[in-house]
Design a protein around this motif. Structure first.
Motif, short mmCIF file in Angstrom:
data_model
loop_
_atom_site.label_atom_id
_atom_site.label_comp_id
_atom_site.label_asym_id
_atom_site.label_seq_id
_atom_site.Cartn_x
_atom_site.Cartn_y
_atom_site.Cartn_z
N LYS A 2 -7.32 -5.46 -44.65
CA LYS A 2 -8.70 -5.62 -44.20
C LYS A 2 -9.55 -6.35 -45.23
O LYS A 2 -9.33 -6.23 -46.43
CB LYS A 2 -9.32 -4.23 -43.94
CG LYS A 2 -8.72 -3.48 -42.78
CD LYS A 2 -9.43 -2.15 -42.60
CE LYS A 2 -8.86 -1.36 -41.42
NZ LYS A 2 -9.54 -0.06 -41.25
N GLY A 152 -9.86 -7.06 -50.96
CA GLY A 152 -10.22 -7.61 -49.66
C GLY A 152 -11.34 -8.62 -49.72
O GLY A 152 -12.03 -8.87 -48.73
N LYS A 206 -8.01 -2.31 -50.95
CA LYS A 206 -7.39 -2.47 -49.63
C LYS A 206 -5.87 -2.50 -49.71
O LYS A 206 -5.19 -2.64 -48.70
CB LYS A 206 -7.86 -3.78 -48.99
CG LYS A 206 -9.37 -3.97 -48.94
CD LYS A 206 -10.04 -2.90 -48.12
CE LYS A 206 -11.55 -3.17 -48.03
NZ LYS A 206 -12.26 -2.09 -47.32
#
Length: 214
Positions: A2, A152, A206
């Motif tokens: 993500k 991320g 992430k």
């Protein structure tokens, strides 16, 4: 993996600035000439190794004019423990010659002019300008690349595109954030066995299983 939200990006930015607001390069230098040479030599080489090499180099060639007249084999001998020393020796001498010929012996602090010099690409130019004049620029080395992807902040597969992503995400204080991400990646968010338990950004990671740096 993500991507970080705007809220997460702002939190990451604030945490990095708070913890690394006085961060500077670990390369040892006294002036712009020494900084530029050190950054060129540091490509695919550790700062620690460069700092072992440069005292003798700067003692022998203390300025641009002396390096422009340097003997190639002598320079190679001095920096031989540095990765790609053959090419780097040629480049730093040619760089010095170009500075003498085109810039009246003064190293330019302009991105395009710096990139025109041998051995100086965009990343090198940005690192020099970030360190020496606190320019609002981002530079992406292996540490910054790794940290950006684990948090991320970027999904891009190249350093240049990752630099664009980070610049858009952070917008300002880039000189602090660059140095922060270098040191954070070097000592905390390491390629192998990252220190997740001691990580100030663990809540925003992430990739808890780790991300292979390219």
């Amino acid at each position: 993996m993500k991507k970080a939200t705007k809220k997460e990006i702002q939190a990451i930015k604030e945490i990095l600035i708070q913890n690394y607001d006085n961060a500077v390069t670990e390369l040892k230098y006294k002036n712009l000439y020494e900084l530029l040479i050190s950054v060129i030599l540091s490509a695919q080489c550790t700062d620690k190794r460069v700092n072992l090499i440069t005292p003798k180099l700067f003692e022998t060639y203390p300025d641009v004019s002396s390096l422009a007249m340097a003997d190639l084999d002598e320079v190679k001998q001095i920096i031989k423990s540095c990765s790609f020393f053959n090419n780097k020796a040629k480049n730093i001498i040619q760089m010095a010659k170009s500075v003498m010929e085109h810039f009246e012996g003064e190293i330019p602090l302009d991105e395009k002019k710096l990139i025109s010099l041998a051995g100086v690409g965009q990343k090198t130019a940005h690192v020099v300008m970030i360190e020496y004049s606190q320019a609002n620029l981002m530079a992406v080395d292996t540490h910054v690349f790794r940290v950006a992807h684990r948090l991320g902040l970027s999904k891009s597969e190249t350093a240049i595109k990752t630099e664009v992503d980070l610049t858009k995400a952070f917008k300002d204080n880039l000189h602090i954030l660059h140095q922060a991400m270098v040191l954070f990646g070097r000592y905390v968010c390491t390629a192998k066995n990252p220190k997740c338990d001691d990580c100030i950004l663990n809540a925003y990671c992430k990739s808890k299983e780790g991300f292979k740096a390219r």
